[in-house]
Design a protein around this motif. Structure first.
Motif, short mmCIF file in Angstrom:
data_model
loop_
_atom_site.label_atom_id
_atom_site.label_comp_id
_atom_site.label_asym_id
_atom_site.label_seq_id
_atom_site.Cartn_x
_atom_site.Cartn_y
_atom_site.Cartn_z
N LEU A 134 -22.12 22.08 44.07
CA LEU A 134 -22.50 20.69 43.84
C LEU A 134 -21.81 20.12 42.61
CD1 LEU A 134 -26.35 20.77 44.55
CD2 LEU A 134 -24.52 20.00 46.06
N MET A 135 -21.67 20.92 41.57
CA MET A 135 -21.05 20.45 40.34
C MET A 135 -19.55 20.24 40.49
SD MET A 135 -23.12 22.44 37.34
CE MET A 135 -23.09 24.04 38.10
N GLN A 136 -18.92 21.03 41.38
CA GLN A 136 -17.48 20.90 41.57
C GLN A 136 -17.11 19.84 42.58
OE1 GLN A 136 -15.34 24.78 41.91
NE2 GLN A 136 -17.36 25.67 41.67
N SER A 137 -18.07 19.43 43.39
CA SER A 137 -17.78 18.52 44.49
C SER A 137 -17.97 17.07 44.08
CB SER A 137 -18.69 18.84 45.68
OG SER A 137 -18.53 20.18 46.09
N GLY A 138 -17.51 16.19 44.96
CA GLY A 138 -17.62 14.77 44.70
C GLY A 138 -18.98 14.22 45.05
N ALA A 139 -19.13 12.90 44.83
CA ALA A 139 -20.42 12.25 45.05
C ALA A 139 -20.84 12.32 46.51
CB ALA A 139 -20.34 10.79 44.59
N GLY A 140 -19.88 12.31 47.43
CA GLY A 140 -20.22 12.37 48.85
C GLY A 140 -20.90 13.67 49.22
N PHE A 141 -20.35 14.79 48.76
CA PHE A 141 -20.95 16.09 49.07
C PHE A 141 -22.33 16.20 48.43
CE2 PHE A 141 -21.82 20.57 48.35
CZ PHE A 141 -21.44 21.15 49.55
N ARG A 142 -22.45 15.73 47.19
CA ARG A 142 -23.75 15.80 46.51
C ARG A 142 -24.79 14.97 47.25
NH1 ARG A 142 -21.94 14.79 40.24
NH2 ARG A 142 -20.41 16.49 40.11
N ALA A 143 -24.40 13.82 47.74
CA ALA A 143 -25.35 12.98 48.47
C ALA A 143 -25.78 13.63 49.77
CB ALA A 143 -24.73 11.61 48.74
N ASP A 144 -24.82 14.25 50.46
CA ASP A 144 -25.15 14.90 51.74
C ASP A 144 -26.02 16.14 51.54
OD1 ASP A 144 -23.68 13.00 53.05
OD2 ASP A 144 -21.86 14.21 53.18
N HIS A 145 -25.92 16.73 50.36
CA HIS A 145 -26.67 17.97 50.10
C HIS A 145 -27.71 17.76 49.00
CE1 HIS A 145 -23.01 19.29 52.13
NE2 HIS A 145 -23.69 20.34 52.53
N ARG A 146 -28.23 16.56 48.97
CA ARG A 146 -29.27 16.24 47.99
C ARG A 146 -30.48 17.14 48.13
NH1 ARG A 146 -29.97 14.43 43.02
NH2 ARG A 146 -32.08 13.61 42.72
N TRP A 147 -30.72 17.63 49.37
CA TRP A 147 -31.88 18.48 49.61
C TRP A 147 -31.84 19.76 48.77
CZ3 TRP A 147 -31.03 23.34 51.72
CH2 TRP A 147 -29.77 23.56 52.29
N ILE A 148 -30.63 20.24 48.48
CA ILE A 148 -30.50 21.46 47.67
C ILE A 148 -30.99 21.20 46.25
CG2 ILE A 148 -28.87 23.11 46.67
CD1 ILE A 148 -27.16 22.81 49.16
N ALA A 149 -30.51 20.11 45.66
CA ALA A 149 -30.94 19.78 44.30
C ALA A 149 -32.43 19.52 44.24
CB ALA A 149 -30.16 18.56 43.80
N GLU A 150 -32.99 18.91 45.27
CA GLU A 150 -34.42 18.63 45.27
C GLU A 150 -35.24 19.92 45.31
OE1 GLU A 150 -35.15 15.98 48.48
OE2 GLU A 150 -34.36 14.20 47.41
N ILE A 151 -34.81 20.89 46.11
CA ILE A 151 -35.53 22.17 46.17
C ILE A 151 -35.49 22.86 44.81
CG2 ILE A 151 -35.42 24.52 47.10
CD1 ILE A 151 -34.56 23.28 49.77
#
Length: 532
Positions: free
Chosen positions: A434-451
């Motif tokens: 998530l830290m290495q990826s762009g905003a698009g990947f982070r948005a698509d994988h927001r569920w990971i950060a929320e967990i």
């Protein structure tokens, strides 16, 4: 040669004994320490993949729970000592099973002295040639438990069937070994491919051992689904999406360059056209080595994944030593020159001796520092405090949490200070991508950060650790720059509320044990809990 073997009868047991002593006496750190910590929390009622966030399937934690349980019921026995004892017992079982299998080999049948040498060789491989930090870790467990299975399907033993009892034991041991980590399917598939290519028949794939492995593997998967469904629902999807970015750029084959180059050089340097009782087995063992190399490469390059390959190369070198010795006898009987044979034989001895000397130096270094390592800091004026431990002692913190990708220091911190580690994540492996990826990947994988954020919020509210170490290091294991983890997680309301009870207190500059893979100065921000 006879004199050489007589020396080994004395030297090898001493080396095995010295290694066993170091394995027992040194405390478990890093991954092994975390797994013991996870086993403690599991036995105390914590839920795997909920209260204890572990990337591996549950079997490894359950295995580690055995020595933890024993240590809590035997006064004066540390969990790491009980773990090493279990590891030595499993090594002895595997050496016994492997020797029972090799008795059927044409070059060993009826030769008790040679069978004893083989048993000593397995002890040397399993105990001596395995570094203390890797002993009875996941890859070592894999190697030890599947080794009799690997021997069982050597070409020279294809037409020789062990007893039913031994086959059941080998099948059960291999099933546990393969179930420790999902990646081991690579090695299992390779062994089946080798058997299929040799026999040209699918019937060999339906051996009793394979049926046991398949049955226990299916039962294991079903038990995970029933008892720890969170692994399939949360951890596995998270790992498939992110774990490929969490690796070591300074690990892998470079650590074992001497045995790789020298060992492989000996293997391919002087094969003779003449058939021997060992030749097909050498090709088979080289193929198994390649499978272990592929397995290691699939594990993001961490050092410990290469340890089974290193041990297997040492085994092949010893196996070639016996082949060259056999060839020398044949050549001498026929009056043929033996110069080329002696070259290969000496090469094998050099490989085994040089690597043994390296490990002896390591053992001596560990033994010389044993007192400092084992003595509690409150009883030892020379205690080697880490910066984190020194900070905690000076500020009288008794519990802590961590928010970092660095997993090398926290078990040591507990041992040095007696503090409680109150957060569920040993390291944030899922955040690297998530830290290495762009905003698009982070948005698509927001569920990971929320967990992750909700997990931290629950731990901070429930356990209320006195302080937290928050990694703010640029360039660590794929970080392109420093990353504001608390700020990122604060987008989740539950975390924002829990985090409001902590304030910035200080910064520490300290690196873990990654050497050149980390910057010279690693920064940890310290947050302390606000007094109510």
């Amino acid at each position: 040669m006879l004199r050489f073997y007589r020396i080994l009868y004395v030297v090898i047991p001493l080396l095995i004994g010295a290694s066993a002593w170091v394995h027992v006496m040194l405390p478990a750190e890093s991954d092994k320490g975390w797994l013991l910590h996870a086993a403690h929390r599991w036995l105390e009622g914590g839920r795997l993949y909920v209260d204890i966030f572990e990337v591996n399937p549950p079997l490894i934690v359950m295995l580690y729970a055995l020595p933890v349980w024993v240590s809590t019921h035997v006064a004066g026995l540390a969990d790491s000592e009980a773990l090493a004892g279990l590891g030595l017992a499993i090594c002895a079982l595997s050496a016994w099973a492997g020797t029972c299998v090799i008795r059927l080999h044409p070059a060993f049948a009826g030769n008790t002295a040679k069978q004893i040498k083989f048993a000593l060789l397995l002890g040397l491989i399993f105990v001596f040639y395995t570094k203390q930090s890797y002993f009875f870790d996941r890859e070592h467990i894999l190697l030890v438990l599947i080794f009799p299975y690997v021997l069982r399907f050597m070409p020279s033993l294809a037409e020789r069937t062990p007893s039913l009892r031994l086959r059941i034991i080998i099948g059960c041991m291999a099933a546990v070994g393969f179930c420790v980590k999902p990646h081991t399917i690579i090695i299992f598939a390779a062994l089946q491919l080798f058997t299929l290519l040799r026999t040209r028949s699918f019937a060999a794939l339906l051996s009793l051992e394979n049926r046991i492995i398949a049955a226990l593997g299916v039962l294991y998967v079903l038990s995970i689904w029933i008892f720890t469904p969170e692994y399939f629902q949360t951890v596995l999807p998270m790992a498939l999406e992110t774990y490929s970015s969490f690796g070591s750029i300074n690990s892998g084959p470079s650590t074992y360059l001497p045995p790789f180059f020298v060992g492989m050089g000996v293997i391919f340097a002087h094969f003779r056209a003449q058939a021997t009782p060992y030749r097909k087995d050498v090709y088979y063992l080289v193929g198994v080595s390649v499978a272990f190399l592929v397995y290691a490469l699939a594990n993001n390059g961490w050092d410990y994944t290469y340890n089974p390959l290193y041990c297997l190369l040492m085994f092949i070198s010893a196996w070639l030593l016996w082949e060259y010795d056999w060839l020398r006898g044949e050549y001498e009987t026929r009056g043929m020159p033996t110069q080329n044979i002696l070259f290969g034989l000496r090469g094998c001895v050099i490989v085994l001796t040089v690597n043994a000397a390296y490990i002896v130096i390591y053992l001596l270094a560990m033994a010389s520092n044993m007192k400092n390592i084992r003595t509690p800091c409150d009883e030892n004026p020379q205690c080697p405090y880490t910066p984190q431990a020194k900070y905690m002692v000076e500020h009288q913190y008794h519990s802590f949490g961590t928010m970092t990708l660095d997993f090398s220091n926290w078990i040591t911190l507990m041992r040095l200070t007696g503090a409680h580690w109150e957060t569920r994540f040993n390291h944030l492996w899922m955040m690297s991508k998530l830290m290495q990826s762009g905003a698009g990947f982070r948005a698509d994988h927001r569920w990971i950060a929320e967990i992750v954020a909700k997990g931290f919020a629950e731990d901070l509210d429930r356990h209320k650790p006195d302080m937290l170490f928050v990694d703010n290091s640029p360039g660590f294991i794929g970080w392109p720059h420093s990353f504001d983890l608390p700020g990122y997680f604060s987008e989740v309301p539950a975390f924002k509320e829990a985090w409001s009870h902590y304030r910035f207190a200080d910064s520490l500059n300290f690196c873990g044990n990654y050497g050149n893979s980390a910057p010279i100065s690693c920064r940890y921000d310290v947050y302390s809990r606000i007094a109510p």
